[in-house]
Design a protein around this motif. Structure first.
Motif, mmCIF file in Angstrom:
data_model
loop_
_atom_site.group_PDB
_atom_site.id
_atom_site.type_symbol
_atom_site.label_atom_id
_atom_site.label_comp_id
_atom_site.label_asym_id
_atom_site.label_seq_id
_atom_site.Cartn_x
_atom_site.Cartn_y
_atom_site.Cartn_z
ATOM 1 N N THR A 50 1.900 26.540 26.639
ATOM 2 C CA THR A 50 2.499 25.334 27.241
ATOM 3 C C THR A 50 2.733 25.482 28.742
ATOM 4 O O THR A 50 3.044 24.505 29.412
ATOM 5 C CB THR A 50 3.837 24.989 26.559
ATOM 6 O OG1 THR A 50 4.688 26.140 26.626
ATOM 7 C CG2 THR A 50 3.625 24.574 25.113
ATOM 8 N N ASP A 51 2.573 26.696 29.284
ATOM 9 C CA ASP A 51 2.727 26.927 30.720
ATOM 10 C C ASP A 51 1.489 26.507 31.509
ATOM 11 O O ASP A 51 1.533 26.405 32.723
ATOM 12 C CB ASP A 51 2.990 28.409 31.002
ATOM 13 C CG ASP A 51 4.312 28.889 30.440
ATOM 14 O OD1 ASP A 51 5.223 28.054 30.258
ATOM 15 O OD2 ASP A 51 4.440 30.099 30.191
ATOM 16 N N ARG A 52 0.388 26.278 30.827
ATOM 17 C CA ARG A 52 -0.894 25.984 31.469
ATOM 18 C C ARG A 52 -0.927 24.560 32.026
ATOM 19 O O ARG A 52 -0.583 23.608 31.347
ATOM 20 C CB ARG A 52 -2.020 26.147 30.445
ATOM 21 C CG ARG A 52 -3.421 25.895 30.989
ATOM 22 C CD ARG A 52 -4.473 25.968 29.880
ATOM 23 N NE ARG A 52 -4.398 27.182 29.084
ATOM 24 C CZ ARG A 52 -4.958 28.352 29.427
ATOM 25 N NH1 ARG A 52 -5.654 28.439 30.537
ATOM 26 N NH2 ARG A 52 -4.838 29.406 28.636
ATOM 27 N N ASP A 53 -1.379 24.440 33.273
ATOM 28 C CA ASP A 53 -1.682 23.124 33.833
ATOM 29 C C ASP A 53 -2.963 22.658 33.165
ATOM 30 O O ASP A 53 -3.968 23.370 33.183
ATOM 31 C CB ASP A 53 -1.864 23.228 35.354
ATOM 32 C CG ASP A 53 -2.207 21.897 35.977
ATOM 33 O OD1 ASP A 53 -3.378 21.465 35.850
ATOM 34 O OD2 ASP A 53 -1.313 21.291 36.596
ATOM 35 N N GLU A 54 -2.949 21.496 32.562
ATOM 36 C CA GLU A 54 -4.089 21.069 31.745
ATOM 37 C C GLU A 54 -5.355 20.809 32.546
ATOM 38 O O GLU A 54 -6.431 20.739 31.977
ATOM 39 C CB GLU A 54 -3.723 19.842 30.916
ATOM 40 C CG GLU A 54 -3.427 18.601 31.726
ATOM 41 C CD GLU A 54 -3.068 17.421 30.849
ATOM 42 O OE1 GLU A 54 -3.935 16.972 30.072
ATOM 43 O OE2 GLU A 54 -1.917 16.970 30.940
ATOM 44 N N TYR A 55 -5.262 20.699 33.857
ATOM 45 C CA TYR A 55 -6.439 20.395 34.665
ATOM 46 C C TYR A 55 -6.971 21.582 35.457
ATOM 47 O O TYR A 55 -8.143 21.640 35.779
ATOM 48 C CB TYR A 55 -6.135 19.252 35.643
ATOM 49 C CG TYR A 55 -5.662 18.005 34.934
ATOM 50 C CD1 TYR A 55 -6.534 17.250 34.160
ATOM 51 C CD2 TYR A 55 -4.334 17.610 35.001
ATOM 52 C CE1 TYR A 55 -6.098 16.117 33.480
ATOM 53 C CE2 TYR A 55 -3.894 16.478 34.339
ATOM 54 C CZ TYR A 55 -4.783 15.738 33.584
ATOM 55 O OH TYR A 55 -4.335 14.632 32.917
ATOM 56 N N GLN A 56 -6.100 22.544 35.790
ATOM 57 C CA GLN A 56 -6.521 23.589 36.729
ATOM 58 C C GLN A 56 -6.358 25.013 36.210
ATOM 59 O O GLN A 56 -6.621 25.955 36.952
ATOM 60 C CB GLN A 56 -5.747 23.434 38.031
ATOM 61 C CG GLN A 56 -5.990 22.091 38.698
ATOM 62 C CD GLN A 56 -5.161 21.947 39.957
ATOM 63 O OE1 GLN A 56 -4.958 22.898 40.690
ATOM 64 N NE2 GLN A 56 -4.682 20.749 40.222
ATOM 65 N N ASP A 57 -5.897 25.216 35.005
ATOM 66 C CA ASP A 57 -5.774 26.536 34.386
ATOM 67 C C ASP A 57 -4.746 27.451 35.069
ATOM 68 O O ASP A 57 -4.712 28.637 34.821
ATOM 69 C CB ASP A 57 -7.135 27.232 34.306
ATOM 70 C CG ASP A 57 -7.096 28.424 33.354
ATOM 71 O OD1 ASP A 57 -6.479 28.291 32.281
ATOM 72 O OD2 ASP A 57 -7.638 29.491 33.691
ATOM 73 N N HIS A 58 -3.933 26.921 35.961
ATOM 74 C CA HIS A 58 -2.881 27.745 36.555
ATOM 75 C C HIS A 58 -1.545 27.368 35.913
ATOM 76 O O HIS A 58 -1.458 26.445 35.116
ATOM 77 C CB HIS A 58 -2.842 27.588 38.080
ATOM 78 C CG HIS A 58 -2.528 26.206 38.553
ATOM 79 N ND1 HIS A 58 -1.271 25.819 38.902
ATOM 80 C CD2 HIS A 58 -3.328 25.124 38.727
ATOM 81 C CE1 HIS A 58 -1.284 24.551 39.288
ATOM 82 N NE2 HIS A 58 -2.520 24.101 39.183
ATOM 83 N N LEU A 59 -0.510 28.114 36.259
ATOM 84 C CA LEU A 59 0.814 27.798 35.731
ATOM 85 C C LEU A 59 1.290 26.478 36.306
ATOM 86 O O LEU A 59 1.182 26.244 37.514
ATOM 87 C CB LEU A 59 1.823 28.883 36.107
ATOM 88 C CG LEU A 59 1.601 30.288 35.568
ATOM 89 C CD1 LEU A 59 2.704 31.211 36.050
ATOM 90 C CD2 LEU A 59 1.540 30.287 34.067
ATOM 91 N N ASN A 60 1.818 25.623 35.451
ATOM 92 C CA ASN A 60 2.380 24.380 35.962
ATOM 93 C C ASN A 60 3.766 24.667 36.552
ATOM 94 O O ASN A 60 4.359 25.718 36.302
ATOM 95 C CB ASN A 60 2.410 23.288 34.878
ATOM 96 C CG ASN A 60 3.281 23.655 33.706
ATOM 97 O OD1 ASN A 60 4.445 24.025 33.856
ATOM 98 N ND2 ASN A 60 2.737 23.548 32.499
ATOM 99 N N ASN A 61 4.276 23.744 37.353
ATOM 100 C CA ASN A 61 5.558 23.964 38.028
ATOM 101 C C ASN A 61 6.705 24.157 37.045
ATOM 102 O O ASN A 61 7.615 24.950 37.281
ATOM 103 C CB ASN A 61 5.867 22.798 38.961
ATOM 104 C CG ASN A 61 4.925 22.750 40.136
ATOM 105 O OD1 ASN A 61 4.330 23.754 40.499
ATOM 106 N ND2 ASN A 61 4.762 21.584 40.724
ATOM 107 N N ALA A 62 6.665 23.441 35.943
ATOM 108 C CA ALA A 62 7.734 23.575 34.946
ATOM 109 C C ALA A 62 7.720 24.954 34.296
ATOM 110 O O ALA A 62 8.763 25.444 33.857
ATOM 111 C CB ALA A 62 7.610 22.481 33.888
ATOM 112 N N ALA A 63 6.550 25.597 34.245
ATOM 113 C CA ALA A 63 6.460 26.931 33.639
ATOM 114 C C ALA A 63 7.326 27.923 34.393
ATOM 115 O O ALA A 63 8.011 28.756 33.786
ATOM 116 C CB ALA A 63 5.006 27.397 33.616
ATOM 117 N N VAL A 64 7.299 27.857 35.704
ATOM 118 C CA VAL A 64 8.086 28.788 36.510
ATOM 119 C C VAL A 64 9.579 28.569 36.263
ATOM 120 O O VAL A 64 10.337 29.530 36.109
ATOM 121 C CB VAL A 64 7.713 28.662 38.000
ATOM 122 C CG1 VAL A 64 8.642 29.484 38.872
ATOM 123 C CG2 VAL A 64 6.262 29.081 38.213
#
Length: 192
Positions: A50-64
């Protein structure tokens, strides 16, 4: 008559954390960098799907933000439990985050390994300031920092003083007392 809130409370789950590994972290440049910066509570962090940004494969801001929340819980579970959680429950208290400030320093990728540190840095009036860092483990590249202003709220919704048992635990865990900063300009928080 019902038992007063928290009187039968105990530390039920020894590791109520998701995505943060219990125990000492694996040695890495990230662990060394956090230790050199004065963090005594350092943990290996595992990303969740659920930490994955669905478009760019990096951590989304909410993950941090999620990771920092879990690191604060891990800090308490690993260093203050069972005494502090038991005290909070039995006294009918709640630890509340009043402010959370996050500084994003670089992009984090799902395939990377991270380590994070947490420490209590100061007391400001009735608030506690917690500082956190998240770095990439193999390079110590900074990913993000957080500063958290926490309050201790009683059962009536009023902000309470942090008890000496908390400050004793901070001193024992961190090897010294947290700084005390008096800030009379800060507005009161809680119901009138």
């Amino acid at each position: 008559m019902a038992t007063p809130r928290g009187q039968d409370a105990d530390w039920r789950d020894p590791w109520p954390v998701k995505g943060v590994r219990p125990g000492e972290p694996e040695p890495s440049p990230g662990v060394t960098a956090l230790a050199e910066d004065g963090f005594v509570a350092v943990f290996d962090v595992e990303t969740l799907e659920t930490d994955r940004d669905e478009y760019q494969d990096h951590l989304n801001n909410a993950a941090v933000v999620r990771i920092f929340n879990e690191l604060r819980t891990a800090y308490i579970a690993a260093r203050f439990a069972p005494d502090w959680p038991r005290y909070v429950r039995r006294q009918g208290l709640t630890v509340a985050v009043r402010e959370l400030h996050v500084l994003y320093e670089s992009e984090g990728w799902m395939h990377e390994r991270y380590v994070g540190g947490t420490r209590v840095t100061q007391s400001r009036g009735k608030a506690v300031v917690v500082e956190q860092r998240l770095v990439e483990a193999s390079t110590a590249r900074p990913l993000a920092r957080a500063w958290v202003l926490q309050l201790l709220v009683d059962a009536d919704g009023r902000v309470a003083e942090w008890p000496s048992v908390f400050w004793d635990l901070v001193q024992d865990v961190q090897g010294g007392p947290a700084a005390r900063v008096d800030d009379p300009a800060r507005p009161a928080w809680g119901p009138p």
